[in-house]
Motif scaffolding. Structure first.
Motif: not given
Lengths: 405, 241
Positions: A10-12, B94-106, B139-144, B150-155
């Motif tokens: 939520s914070c994010r 992907l969540l556009p403004r979240a980092t790659v790691l954050r996306n994968v951990m979602l 951030r995932s919107n900085q990727l090609s 590949r991030v989506a596959v990792a997720r």
């Protein structure tokens, strides 16, 4: 879903669009701050009125001639018009257990001329020494009216500070002469200023012995009112009852239709408190409207957010979010907005109350109650206005949500 | 093990009934790499949604790992999706403004299993998907496009699901980048830990799988082993993603 993850998600989401979150929060900030300020001003006014009424003398019962008409209040009681209170009532009242002191008063307005040539029109009150204690007045200079003055019908006067200032300016009035209704009086004392209290300015008065007032100035033995001080606050109702019975017997009237009325400080306080409570409610409800508008702002933003993040919601559901996870996330977003907004609002409200206190000399006080109220209200607004958007989010079909462009 | 028994899916009421899937029956064993191929409108996406528990069949029975899913509640289905199925979408999602790691951990935040080492699991998944470590904090919107997929596959891999469902995973990628993603599917298949179901309308993409199920107008028209699996490594030697 763990609580920590919920907060983190939520914070994010809120920090992604900081300007929008901030502006939405501003609505709540303004609402809460104004509610807190308005309540504190109202409570401040109430405290001021209470303390000034209590300053007139605590544990006080006032016997007045005539009957207070229901609905016409204490202002139009026509006091002084009826002449039913007599000197014999004083001794009768003194006999009631629990009565600490009895202070009869006989007052009338007179033109007062000083030896300096200045003159003023003021209330002259004939009193016994008990007045000083019952009404909590204090001498600034000289002394108050004494028993000896009453016995000898002395022509002495104690000036209220306003009268002293009007007649003598900065000069010392002690031992000077003033003419009241063409009779010379020697000034024996000046009182300390008390400040106005309700409808009566105790500083704009002149005190003379009761006997002098009745025999020389007024030429009649009637009393304007009798003030009773009661030993203990808890005894007030009983003493009021006893005084009523005693005076009715003394005057030979029935208990149901007396020719006098007895008013306690609590009655006066109650009437004035009611006014300030209504006043406070009025101010707070205006502020409450801005809070409502703030809540609608939250709902508007959350609905926009849900639409914008349709695909995100679809994804979350596809990877295993339950409906309640989605509801919890969006509800928490709106509650976070209102709670943070509420906290900032409380801070601003406290600051504003301080400004009012220092700048406008109103004893505005922020009570714990109003802070708790603001906290509760802002959380409730977050839940109420956040629920519908959150429910809409949870209800989305994940297949359609994932395809949403 | 995915068992579909006479799956029929219709939309609409009485007169305007549209039948999207008709009596679809097939079994996909653990560790298989299957392509479901068909033109648009053939019902392959609906089939994927049913396999992925995002949609339920009108008639027929779907048994996932020996358990019929028909009577499951919404919350149960969400938990099964979380634990057993990994989705890979055409549009990455992907969540556009979240980092790659954050996306994968979602997906892990919705799981009930112990997640003491979420970061570790995300790192393992990212390595398996072949995304270089220097990108993990981006951030995932900085990727090609290829990096995003590949991030989506990792997720999809991070929960270690039994089934990977890929819906046109190369649809938004150029051929070279798409080949790299397909290659990573083949590599996963070779490890043998996941059942991979690939939805596509392209023959070329389908040929990377070990088995091709062709679907047309809601019916399975062909189900064949793909003996000579296309190898991408040889034709696209150096694509960096």
């Amino acid at each position: 879903m763990r609580t920590f993850d919920l907060f983190s998600e939520s914070c994010r989401a809120l920090t992604i669009n900081k300007i929008r979150s901030g502006l939405t929060m501003l609505g709540i900030v303004i609402g809460i701050a104004s509610v807190i300020t308005m309540i504190s001003i109202g409570q401040g006014a109430q405290t001021m009125i209470q303390s000034s009424i209590e300053g007139l003398g605590s544990n006080l019962l006032t016997v007045m001639p005539g009957v207070i008409q229901p609905g016409r209040g204490i202002v139009s009681s026509g006091r002084g018009a009826a002449q039913t209170l007599k000197n014999s009532d004083i001794e009768a009242l003194k006999g009631i257990p629990g009565v600490a002191a009895v202070s009869p008063e006989s007052s009338r307005r007179f033109q007062i001329v000083a030896s300096t040539g200045q003159n003023t029109n003021s209330t002259v009150i004939g009193v016994l020494p008990a007045y000083e204690h019952v009404r909590s007045v204090f001498s600034e200079q000289g002394s108050f009216v004494a028993d000896a003055h009453n016995r000898s019908m002395s022509r002495v006067a104690v000036l209220g500070p306003t009268v002293a200032q009007d007649l003598f300016g900065d000069a010392n009035p002690i031992d000077k002469t003033v003419r009241i209704n063409k009779v010379n009086f020697k000034v024996i004392g000046v009182l300390k200023a008390k400040g106005t209290a309700g409808f009566f300015n105790p500083d704009d008065t002149v005190f003379v012995p009761l006997s002098t007032m009745q025999k020389i100035l007024a030429g009649a033995d009637f009393l304007s009112l009798i003030a009773l001080s009661v030993e203990d606050k808890d005894q007030m109702p009983r003493v009021q009852e006893d005084a009523h019975i005693t005076l009715a017997q003394e005057h030979g009237t029935s208990l149901e239709s007396p020719d006098f009325s007895i008013v306690s400080q609590a009655d006066i306080l109650g009437a004035l408190t009611q006014i300030t409570v209504v006043f406070t409610l009025f101010l707070a409800s205006i502020a409450g409207i801005s809070l409502l508008v703030g809540g609608i702002g939250i709902m508007n933003m959350m609905l926009t957010t849900v639409t914008e993040r349709t695909r995100e919601i679809g994804l979350r559901k596809a990877i295993g979010a339950r409906n309640r996870d989605i509801i919890a996330q969006f509800l928490l977003e709106s509650v976070l907005l209102t709670v943070i907004g509420g906290l900032i609002g409380v801070a601003i409200g406290i600051a504003a109350a301080l400004v009012v206190r220092v700048g406008f000399n109103i004893a505005a006080e922020v009570s714990l109650f109003s802070i708790l109220l603001a906290g509760g209200v802002s959380t409730t607004i977050g839940v109420l206005f956040g629920f519908y958007p959150a429910w809409r989010a949870a209800r989305l079909n994940p297949i359609e949500a994932l395809r949403y462009e | 093990m995915i068992e579909l028994r006479s799956i029929t899916k219709t939309y609409g009421e009485s007169k305007n009934v549209v039948t999207v899937l008709q009596e679809v029956t097939c079994t996909i064993a653990d560790g298989e790499f299957v392509a479901i191929m068909g033109p648009s409108g053939s019902g392959k996406s609906t089939l994927m949604h049913i396999i992925g528990l995002l949609d339920s069949p009108t008639c027929g029975e779907y048994i996932l790992d020996g358990v019929s899913v028909a009577s499951r509640s919404g919350d149960d289905l969400a938990r099964i999706r979380n634990e057993k199925i990994g989705f890979i979408f055409q549009a990455f999602n992907l969540l556009p403004r979240a980092t790659v790691l954050r996306n994968v951990m979602l997906p892990l935040i919705y799981g009930t299993r112990d997640s003491g080492s979420r970061l570790e699991r995300a790192q393992v998944a990212l390595r398996a998907a072949g995304l270089g470590e220097e990108r993990w904090q981006n951030r995932s919107n900085q990727l090609s496009g290829g990096q995003m997929q590949r991030v989506a596959v990792a997720r999809a891999l991070v929960t270690d699901p039994a089934v990977l469902l890929a819906d046109e995973p190369t649809g938004n990628l150029d051929t070279a980048t798409g080949d790299v993603v397909l290659e990573s599917f083949q590599a996963l298949h070779d490890q043998g830990n996941h059942t991979i179901v690939l939805i596509t309308h392209e023959q070329y993409v389908a040929e990377h799988a070990a088995r091709i199920i062709s679907i047309r107008d809601g019916r399975i028209v062909e189900d064949k082993k793909n003996g000579h699996r296309r190898a991408v490594r040889s034709i696209t030697p150096a694509v960096s993603v």
